[in-house]
Structure formats: structure tokens, C-alpha cells
Write a protein that holds these residues in place. Structure first.
Motif, PDB file in Angstrom:
ATOM      1  N   VAL A 132      -8.991  10.547   2.633  1.00  0.00           N
ATOM      2  CA  VAL A 132      -9.444   9.389   3.401  1.00  0.00           C
ATOM      3  C   VAL A 132      -9.378   9.691   4.891  1.00  0.00           C
ATOM      4  N   SER A 133     -10.119   8.943   5.649  1.00  0.00           N
ATOM      5  CA  SER A 133     -10.069   9.073   7.100  1.00  0.00           C
ATOM      6  C   SER A 133      -8.802   8.424   7.647  1.00  0.00           C
ATOM      7  N   LYS A 134      -8.489   8.700   8.908  1.00  0.00           N
ATOM      8  CA  LYS A 134      -7.331   8.073   9.539  1.00  0.00           C
ATOM      9  C   LYS A 134      -7.490   6.556   9.574  1.00  0.00           C
ATOM     10  N   ALA A 135      -8.706   6.096   9.849  1.00  0.00           N
ATOM     11  CA  ALA A 135      -8.943   4.651   9.909  1.00  0.00           C
ATOM     12  C   ALA A 135      -8.714   4.005   8.539  1.00  0.00           C
ATOM     13  N   THR A 136      -9.202   4.675   7.481  1.00  0.00           N
ATOM     14  CA  THR A 136      -9.002   4.131   6.134  1.00  0.00           C
ATOM     15  C   THR A 136      -7.527   4.155   5.757  1.00  0.00           C
ATOM     16  N   ALA A 137      -6.816   5.221   6.149  1.00  0.00           N
ATOM     17  CA  ALA A 137      -5.379   5.283   5.864  1.00  0.00           C
ATOM     18  C   ALA A 137      -4.649   4.127   6.525  1.00  0.00           C
ATOM     19  N   GLN A 138      -5.041   3.786   7.755  1.00  0.00           N
ATOM     20  CA  GLN A 138      -4.398   2.647   8.423  1.00  0.00           C
ATOM     21  C   GLN A 138      -4.738   1.340   7.718  1.00  0.00           C
ATOM     22  N   GLN A 139      -5.956   1.215   7.239  1.00  0.00           N
ATOM     23  CA  GLN A 139      -6.334   0.007   6.503  1.00  0.00           C
ATOM     24  C   GLN A 139      -5.514  -0.127   5.219  1.00  0.00           C
ATOM     25  N   ILE A 140      -5.308   0.993   4.539  1.00  0.00           N
ATOM     26  CA  ILE A 140      -4.494   0.965   3.321  1.00  0.00           C
ATOM     27  C   ILE A 140      -3.052   0.614   3.667  1.00  0.00           C
ATOM     28  N   PHE A 141      -2.539   1.218   4.738  1.00  0.00           N
ATOM     29  CA  PHE A 141      -1.182   0.886   5.187  1.00  0.00           C
ATOM     30  C   PHE A 141      -1.070  -0.613   5.477  1.00  0.00           C
ATOM     31  N   ASP A 142      -2.030  -1.146   6.207  1.00  0.00           N
ATOM     32  CA  ASP A 142      -1.998  -2.568   6.551  1.00  0.00           C
ATOM     33  C   ASP A 142      -2.056  -3.450   5.305  1.00  0.00           C
ATOM     34  N   ALA A 143      -2.820  -3.009   4.294  1.00  0.00           N
ATOM     35  CA  ALA A 143      -2.896  -3.779   3.045  1.00  0.00           C
ATOM     36  C   ALA A 143      -1.541  -3.788   2.338  1.00  0.00           C
ATOM     37  N   MET A 144      -0.831  -2.665   2.390  1.00  0.00           N
ATOM     38  CA  MET A 144       0.505  -2.619   1.788  1.00  0.00           C
ATOM     39  C   MET A 144       1.470  -3.500   2.584  1.00  0.00           C
ATOM     40  N   SER A 145       1.442  -3.373   3.903  1.00  0.00           N
ATOM     41  CA  SER A 145       2.354  -4.138   4.759  1.00  0.00           C
ATOM     42  C   SER A 145       2.132  -5.639   4.608  1.00  0.00           C
ATOM     43  N   ALA A 146       0.885  -6.021   4.352  1.00  0.00           N
ATOM     44  CA  ALA A 146       0.569  -7.445   4.189  1.00  0.00           C
ATOM     45  C   ALA A 146       1.212  -8.047   2.948  1.00  0.00           C
TER      46      ALA A 146
END
Length: 370
Positions: free
Chosen positions: A197-211
Motif C-alpha cells: 500500500v501507499s503511505k497515504a493508504t497506510a495512514q488511512q488504515i491506521f486512522d480506521a484502526m484508531s477510530a
């Protein structure tokens, strides 16, 4: 001798029953009936009492033990802690007494010599270490053990089998399979660049987990108790992997083992001590035909980080890292949890610990922590 004002009980009943709004029951007078017929009063003037009712009711539903400290004059509950039903796995001397690792816990626990009951508690731990006996162990927010009782399972309680000790070697595949896996996962193969995944997608996945983080005072399932970093990481990691797999991703895990010490604003003491820790990883594109496994750990960070950065905040430069497949629930013994039954138990346990802490100390983060 044990604190005479402390009660450890696996029986929890309410008098009167919880068949009306809690506020109304508290005004009229609500008691908890415990083992041996002992009773404790829920003080209507104590802002924590409605929260205590929620925690006590949940423990009663689980047939789980509770530790209560009682005002000797009024019989009002002054402190509520949730004990562990567990076995000691190791016990080694420390400057303050002994440091212990317990089953189904990655925290480091302490029995301090300044505990007035040290002479009574030490032999109980040593005997259980030799026999494998289950104990009811109560500790404070710094994971100092304050009370130990023998545990006798009820006729309907499922047996709690022992776990492999973390000081044993983790499961390893044959060397040639590991070599093939290393060749296949070499980060410079072009196909990995396109699969990661791209860095942007990795951050989106991280944010989904954090949410998915739990509101501390209500902890509704299926939230993840990131705000209780003290323990339960293997349950959090397995649940995050499940969510990522459902998103069409292919996470892995990284495990760290050592004498870990982590600063955090989510514990009233501003730190946690671990013997090991685990978090999911994702393959992330870093540059043209270069990829890297990045750690997704909302209990420690606000963004994906490298494994070196993840290791660096955990206070032990000599700690060891071990990667694994996402299916590994507990590294030592190669334990899996394909149905997520055990995962859900771990999450439920530490949701309740988070709620109980927030009731008595306020919700994290704690302003006293730097």
C-alpha cells in the motif's frame, strides 16, 4: 495478614435487584452481597457509585471475582479493583522485591518488599509457580500485587489450560522454509512494490484502526481498548488484523520481547512495563521498487512507524523482534484463534479494566503525565 477491610469475592449479588434505574436504587440504598454473606454499600453521595454498579454487574454476569475495599464505619465501597485469575509463569528478584510474568498478560508485575503482606504473599506465588495452581491476583495501577487468594473453579467453569512460557523459543519453521520466505519477501522485488500500500493508504488504515478506540467511561463493544495500554496487546493486534483482512489487506505481526518500559499518558503512573508486546504490520511502498513493513500501533503512536522506531520507544535496546503471520494469536506455542473467540474475551477483559480505571481516576489521557 490481608487487609481486613478488603473483600475478594466471586459471588456478586445486588440487594435490591437491579430492576430499576440505578440512580433511584442508589437514593433508596443499594448493597452488594458477597461471599460469606458480607455486604458492601454503594454510597449515593459518591460520584463513582453508578459506575461501580456497571462494573460489578458485568463481573457478576461473567462469574468473575472482584476486589473491594470497604470503609469499616459505613461499609461503603471506597475502592474497586478487578483481579486476575491466572498463574505465575516466572518470578525473579528485583531491587524492590520480585518481578513476575503472569499467564495471559504481557505486563511485568511486581511484588514489593514494602508490601505489609509480603511475607504471606511470596510463598503463595512460589507454591503456585511450582504447582501450576490458579490464583486470584489483585494489583494496583502500577501493577504492584496487593492481594493473592487461592482460586477454586466452580462446577460450570471451563478449565484454564496453561500457556507456553514466553521464555521458551517461539515456533519456527524449518530453516529452508524461512529462507524461501525471506527470498519471497525481499523488499526490492518489483511485485511487492505493486502489492504493497501507499503511505497515504497506510495512514488511512491506521486512522480506521484508531477510530475503533473505546470511549473510556462507556467502552461499548466491539471497541478496542487502546487507552488501556497496560495489557491485552495480543487481543488488540488480532482484532486489528481481522479488520484489515476484512478491508482486503494482508497484515502481518511483529513481536518484541525484553525488559520494556514505555512512557504513556494513558496510565495514571505515566508509564507501563512489559515483558513483550505485539502489533500488526503492513507492507508500505517507500520509494521506487522499495517497500518496508510499517507497524500499526495506536496504543503508542498516531501514525504508522518503522519497526526500528516502534522498538526505540519501548526502552530496551537489547530487545528482540520476531515477525509472524497475522494468524498467530500468541507467538510462543504457535497459538491461533481463527474464530476470534479468545480475542473477544481479551478485548472484553481490558475494556472493563479501562472503564474501571476511568471511573476512579478519570478518563485518560492524564494531565499529570509529561
Amino acid at each position: 495478614m490481608p487487609n481486613p477491610n478488603a473483600i475478594v469475592s466471586t459471588r456478586i449479588d445486588f440487594d435490591p435487584p437491579l430492576d430499576r434505574p440505578t440512580a433511584e436504587l442508589l437514593r433508596e440504598g443499594l448493597w452488594v452481597v458477597l461471599e460469606g454473606g458480607r455486604r458492601a454499600r454503594l454510597d449515593a453521595s459518591d460520584a463513582r457509585s453508578s459506575g461501580f454498579v456497571q462494573v460489578l454487574d458485568e463481573l457478576a454476569r461473567r462469574n468473575a471475582p472482584v476486589y473491594l475495599e470497604i470503609d469499616p464505619n459505613s461499609a461503603a465501597i471506597t475502592r474497586l479493583l478487578i483481579p486476575r485469575v491466572t498463574r505465575p509463569m516466572s518470578m525473579r528478584p528485583s531491587d524492590q522485591g520480585y518481578e513476575l510474568m503472569l499467564e495471559r498478560s504481557h505486563a511485568r508485575h511486581a511484588l514489593r518488599r514494602d508490601n505489609p503482606d509480603f511475607a504471606t504473599l511470596e510463598p503463595l506465588l512460589r507454591a503456585a509457580l511450582d504447582s501450576g495452581q490458579l490464583l486470584i491476583i489483585t494489583e494496583d495501577d502500577a501493577h504492584n500485587i496487593i492481594d493473592i487468594r487461592a482460586y477454586t473453579p466452580g462446577p460450570d467453569d471451563a478449565p484454564l489450560p496453561p500457556w507456553p512460557k514466553p521464555d521458551s523459543l517461539p515456533f519456527e519453521r524449518p530453516w529452508w522454509k524461512r529462507l524461501l520466505d525471506w527470498i519471497w519477501r525481499w523488499p526490492f522485488w518489483p511485485w511487492w512494490w505493486f502489492r504493497c500500500v501507499s503511505k497515504a493508504t497506510a495512514q488511512q488504515i491506521f486512522d480506521a484502526m484508531s477510530a475503533k478506540s473505546c470511549p473510556p467511561l462507556t467502552v461499548p463493544a466491539p471497541c478496542i481498548p487502546f487507552l488501556y495500554p497496560d495489557d491485552g496487546c495480543w487481543g488488540r493486534a488480532h482484532e486489528m488484523c481481522r479488520l484489515m483482512i476484512n478491508m482486503g489487506r494482508k497484515p502481518r505481526k511483529v513481536w518484541i520481547q525484553g525488559s520494556l518500559h514505555v512512557a504513556t499518558k494513558n496510565n495514571p503512573n505515566c508509564f507501563v512495563n512489559w515483558g513483550w508486546h505485539v502489533a500488526p504490520t503492513l507492507c508500505v511502498r517507500q520509494g521506487w521498487f522499495w517497500t518496508q513493513q510499517m507497524v500499526i500501533d495506536p496504543s503508542l503512536f498516531a501514525t504508522p512507524v518503522t519497526q526500528a522506531t516502534w522498538k526505540g520507544v519501548q526502552g530496551d535496546p537489547s530487545a528482540t523482534l520476531t515477525p509472524s503471520d497475522a494468524s498467530i494469536f500468541y507467538l510462543w506455542g504457535n497459538v491461533t484463534d481463527p474464530t476470534y473467540v479468545e480475542t473477544n474475551k481479551v478485548l472484553a477483559d481490558y475494556r472493563l479494566q479501562l472503564q474501571n480505571r476511568a471511573i476512579q481516576h478519570g478518563p485518560p489521557p492524564y494531565a499529570n503525565c509529561p
